[in-house]
Write a protein that holds these residues in place. Structure first.
Motif, PDB file in Angstrom:
ATOM      1  N   GLU A  73       0.837  -1.200   0.000  1.00 39.20           N
ATOM      2  CA  GLU A  73       0.000   0.000   0.000  1.00 39.20           C
ATOM      3  C   GLU A  73       0.876   1.255   0.000  1.00 39.20           C
ATOM      4  N   ASN A  74       1.962   1.200   0.749  1.00 38.90           N
ATOM      5  CA  ASN A  74       2.937   2.296   0.740  1.00 38.90           C
ATOM      6  C   ASN A  74       3.401   2.541  -0.694  1.00 38.90           C
ATOM      7  N   LYS A  75       3.756   1.465  -1.376  1.00 40.45           N
ATOM      8  CA  LYS A  75       4.252   1.557  -2.748  1.00 40.45           C
ATOM      9  C   LYS A  75       3.193   2.139  -3.682  1.00 40.45           C
ATOM     10  N   ARG A  76       1.953   1.664  -3.549  1.00 36.85           N
ATOM     11  CA  ARG A  76       0.879   2.151  -4.417  1.00 36.85           C
ATOM     12  C   ARG A  76       0.666   3.650  -4.255  1.00 36.85           C
ATOM     13  N   GLN A  77       0.615   4.097  -2.998  1.00 37.76           N
ATOM     14  CA  GLN A  77       0.378   5.520  -2.767  1.00 37.76           C
ATOM     15  C   GLN A  77       1.592   6.369  -3.135  1.00 37.76           C
ATOM     16  N   THR A  78       2.793   5.829  -2.928  1.00 37.80           N
ATOM     17  CA  THR A  78       3.994   6.584  -3.291  1.00 37.80           C
ATOM     18  C   THR A  78       4.063   6.806  -4.796  1.00 37.80           C
ATOM     19  N   VAL A  79       3.642   5.819  -5.576  1.00 36.74           N
ATOM     20  CA  VAL A  79       3.560   5.997  -7.034  1.00 36.74           C
ATOM     21  C   VAL A  79       2.661   7.188  -7.363  1.00 36.74           C
ATOM     22  N   GLU A  80       1.549   7.311  -6.664  1.00 35.81           N
ATOM     23  CA  GLU A  80       0.636   8.426  -6.895  1.00 35.81           C
ATOM     24  C   GLU A  80       1.276   9.762  -6.507  1.00 35.81           C
ATOM     25  N   VAL A  81       1.974   9.769  -5.371  1.00 36.81           N
ATOM     26  CA  VAL A  81       2.623  11.004  -4.919  1.00 36.81           C
ATOM     27  C   VAL A  81       3.716  11.422  -5.901  1.00 36.81           C
ATOM     28  N   VAL A  82       4.489  10.460  -6.390  1.00 39.93           N
ATOM     29  CA  VAL A  82       5.536  10.783  -7.364  1.00 39.93           C
ATOM     30  C   VAL A  82       4.922  11.395  -8.617  1.00 39.93           C
ATOM     31  N   ALA A  83       3.830  10.832  -9.099  1.00 38.83           N
ATOM     32  CA  ALA A  83       3.169  11.382 -10.287  1.00 38.83           C
ATOM     33  C   ALA A  83       2.673  12.807 -10.030  1.00 38.83           C
ATOM     34  N   GLU A  84       2.099  13.023  -8.852  1.00 37.52           N
ATOM     35  CA  GLU A  84       1.625  14.362  -8.499  1.00 37.52           C
ATOM     36  C   GLU A  84       2.784  15.343  -8.412  1.00 37.52           C
ATOM     37  N   ALA A  85       3.863  14.931  -7.771  1.00 44.24           N
ATOM     38  CA  ALA A  85       5.031  15.802  -7.619  1.00 44.24           C
ATOM     39  C   ALA A  85       5.627  16.160  -8.976  1.00 44.24           C
ATOM     40  N   ARG A  86       5.682  15.186  -9.885  1.00 44.62           N
ATOM     41  CA  ARG A  86       6.244  15.449 -11.206  1.00 44.62           C
ATOM     42  C   ARG A  86       5.451  16.532 -11.943  1.00 44.62           C
ATOM     43  N   ARG A  87       4.152  16.569 -11.733  1.00 45.09           N
ATOM     44  CA  ARG A  87       3.331  17.602 -12.387  1.00 45.09           C
ATOM     45  C   ARG A  87       3.707  18.996 -11.901  1.00 45.09           C
ATOM     46  N   HIS A  88       4.286  19.063 -10.710  1.00 42.31           N
ATOM     47  CA  HIS A  88       4.717  20.348 -10.147  1.00 42.31           C
ATOM     48  C   HIS A  88       6.222  20.555 -10.294  1.00 42.31           C
ATOM     49  N   GLY A  89       6.904  19.646 -10.967  1.00 48.06           N
ATOM     50  CA  GLY A  89       8.354  19.746 -11.104  1.00 48.06           C
ATOM     51  C   GLY A  89       9.092  19.510  -9.806  1.00 48.06           C
TER      52      GLY A  89
END
Length: 293
Positions: free
Chosen positions: A112-128
């Motif tokens: 679950e940590n991994k699943r949510q971290t993937v989402e956070v990384v994608a969100e962060a990338r949108r903000h550079g």
């Protein structure tokens, strides 16, 4: 140069095996002081804010302080959100302008940590922005986040799968380190850092730095700990400097806030500067001195 991505600062530190202080500030005075130390030492710097600090000051006000104090600064600096288990706070800080975040989902099962971290990384990338990840809790409670119970360490294969799947920029493994004061000298797993770096070369974040020996710092930095977190030492320096000055003020019956601020700032600058020297980041940004505020 002024504000740069976290990865820009850490890639050079990781390649050349020096450490960059990642210092948790608590207010405007400590923010200006650590930035001033970075200019004095021609050092890169990672300024960290805890969730508690973000909530107490407010993200918009805190970020306005950051932009004002880094305007014209000529050493590389970046703004990082430390240990944050709250997705909404991560989204808020990314929206406002933080350069990186530590999504602390270490309390969750690894999958679950991994699943949510993937989402956070994608969100962060949108903000550079960059992301730091972890799969084990660092022992100790810091600003209301964490646990005094030491978490079991995951196998190397689990850690590597997490890194490959999530694409985080920095990894914070548990190696016997702890937040706050060590009750005894820490016994650190140096080889775990080397094993991770050998299998998956990326900067390692060293948490629980306050209280480690100079030799331990140097050894871990040489193995790939490019980001070295400091929180307890800053808070203690700040509060003890206030206490010492106020005791003297009471004895003299003289109350002069600007003198208090200068005295406290001096102690915080000295602490931050000493860390830059110890970690080897001093002189790594050899440019003309800018201004820190």
């Amino acid at each position: 140069m002024p504000v740069v991505p976290l990865t820009d600062i850490l890639s050079d530190a990781f390649d050349k095996r020096y450490g960059v202080p990642a210092i948790n500030i608590v207010n405007d005075l400590t923010l200006e002081a650590v930035l001033g130390a970075a200019v004095d030492k021609a050092s890169p710097l990672i300024v960290q804010t805890s969730v508690k600090t973000v909530k107490s000051i407010g993200s918009d006000v805190l970020y306005a302080m950051w932009t004002a104090m880094t305007a014209g600064i000529e050493v590389p600096v970046t703004l990082h959100l430390d240990h944050c288990p709250e997705r909404e706070v991560i989204s808020e800080c990314l929206r406002v302008g933080w350069n990186s975040v530590l999504f602390d989902a270490s309390h969750l099962p690894v999958e679950e940590n991994k699943r949510q971290t993937v989402e956070v990384v994608a969100e962060a990338r949108r903000h550079g922005a960059g992301v730091e990840g972890e799969i084990e809790s660092i022992t100790g409670v810091e600003d209301g986040v964490g646990s005094d119970t030491e978490a079991a360490r995951q196998d190397l294969a689990v850690a590597l799968d997490f890194l490959r799947t999530t694409g985080v920029d920095v990894f914070a493994p548990a190696i016997g380190n702890a937040h706050g004061h060590y009750k005894r000298a820490p016994v650190l797993d140096f080889d775990r850092v080397s094993d991770i770096v050998a299998a998956y070369p990326l900067p390692i974040a060293l948490h629980g730095g306050s209280g480690m020996s100079d030799e331990q710092f140097r050894e871990l930095i040489s193995r790939g700990c490019a980001k070295v977190n400091i929180s307890t030492a800053l808070k203690e320096t700040y509060m003890q400097a206030n206490l010492a000055f106020l005791k003297e003020a009471a004895e003299r019956g003289k109350w002069d806030p600007p003198s208090l601020f200068r005295a406290v700032r001096g102690d915080v600058v000295d602490l931050a500067g000493s860390l830059m020297t110890l970690f080897g980041s001093e002189g790594r940004a050899p440019v003309a001195a800018g201004k820190a505020g």
